[in-house]
Scaffold this motif. Structure first.
Motif, PDB file in Angstrom:
ATOM      1  N   SER A   6       2.192  13.333  -2.766  1.00  0.00           N
ATOM      2  CA  SER A   6       3.448  13.276  -3.511  1.00  0.00           C
ATOM      3  C   SER A   6       3.406  12.169  -4.563  1.00  0.00           C
ATOM      4  N   VAL A   9       1.472  13.578  -7.477  1.00  0.00           N
ATOM      5  CA  VAL A   9       2.312  14.524  -8.231  1.00  0.00           C
ATOM      6  C   VAL A   9       3.333  13.772  -9.067  1.00  0.00           C
ATOM      7  N   LEU A  10       3.980  12.764  -8.480  1.00  0.00           N
ATOM      8  CA  LEU A  10       4.968  11.979  -9.215  1.00  0.00           C
ATOM      9  C   LEU A  10       4.341  11.281 -10.414  1.00  0.00           C
ATOM     10  N   GLY A  12       1.611  12.120 -11.917  1.00  0.00           N
ATOM     11  CA  GLY A  12       1.213  13.155 -12.869  1.00  0.00           C
ATOM     12  C   GLY A  12       2.373  13.612 -13.735  1.00  0.00           C
ATOM     13  N   VAL A  13       3.541  13.773 -13.127  1.00  0.00           N
ATOM     14  CA  VAL A  13       4.730  14.162 -13.898  1.00  0.00           C
ATOM     15  C   VAL A  13       5.107  13.065 -14.882  1.00  0.00           C
ATOM     16  N   ILE A  14       5.054  11.820 -14.443  1.00  0.00           N
ATOM     17  CA  ILE A  14       5.375  10.700 -15.350  1.00  0.00           C
ATOM     18  C   ILE A  14       4.380  10.659 -16.501  1.00  0.00           C
ATOM     19  N   PHE A  16       2.708  13.181 -17.706  1.00  0.00           N
ATOM     20  CA  PHE A  16       3.011  14.315 -18.571  1.00  0.00           C
ATOM     21  C   PHE A  16       4.205  14.010 -19.471  1.00  0.00           C
ATOM     22  N   LEU A  17       5.240  13.392 -18.924  1.00  0.00           N
ATOM     23  CA  LEU A  17       6.414  13.040 -19.735  1.00  0.00           C
ATOM     24  C   LEU A  17       6.060  12.020 -20.809  1.00  0.00           C
ATOM     25  N   ARG A  20       4.265  13.897 -23.537  1.00  0.00           N
ATOM     26  CA  ARG A  20       5.130  14.749 -24.361  1.00  0.00           C
ATOM     27  C   ARG A  20       6.137  13.955 -25.186  1.00  0.00           C
ATOM     28  N   LYS A  21       6.730  12.929 -24.592  1.00  0.00           N
ATOM     29  CA  LYS A  21       7.851  12.237 -25.236  1.00  0.00           C
ATOM     30  C   LYS A  21       7.462  10.950 -25.954  1.00  0.00           C
TER      31      LYS A  21
END
Length: 64
Positions: A6, A9-10, A12-14, A16-17, A20-21
């Motif tokens: 987890s 995954v967390l 990885g999401v950060i 990715f954000l 992108r941003k």
């Protein structure tokens, strides 16, 4: 094991954000991933793992 998956995954999401941003370049993401991979093999890895587990326990204990 569940905490590490987890956490990956967390993070990885950060990442990715940020990609992108906030304009994180792919080369920066690769360097960060390699740094984490090599850091996991050092003597400080158990301390980092214990700190992550402690933080997870702290967050688990919070009641919102």
């Amino acid at each position: 094991m569940v905490l590490s998956i987890s956490g990956v995954v967390l993070l990885g999401v950060i990442m990715f954000l940020f990609f992108r941003k906030d304009g994180l370049k792919v080369s920066h993401a690769i360097v960060c991933a390699l740094f984490g991979f090599y850091l996991a093999g050092t003597a400080i890895a158990p301390g980092i793992k214990a700190g992550g587990a402690s933080l997870a326990g702290l967050l688990k204990g919070l009641s919102l």
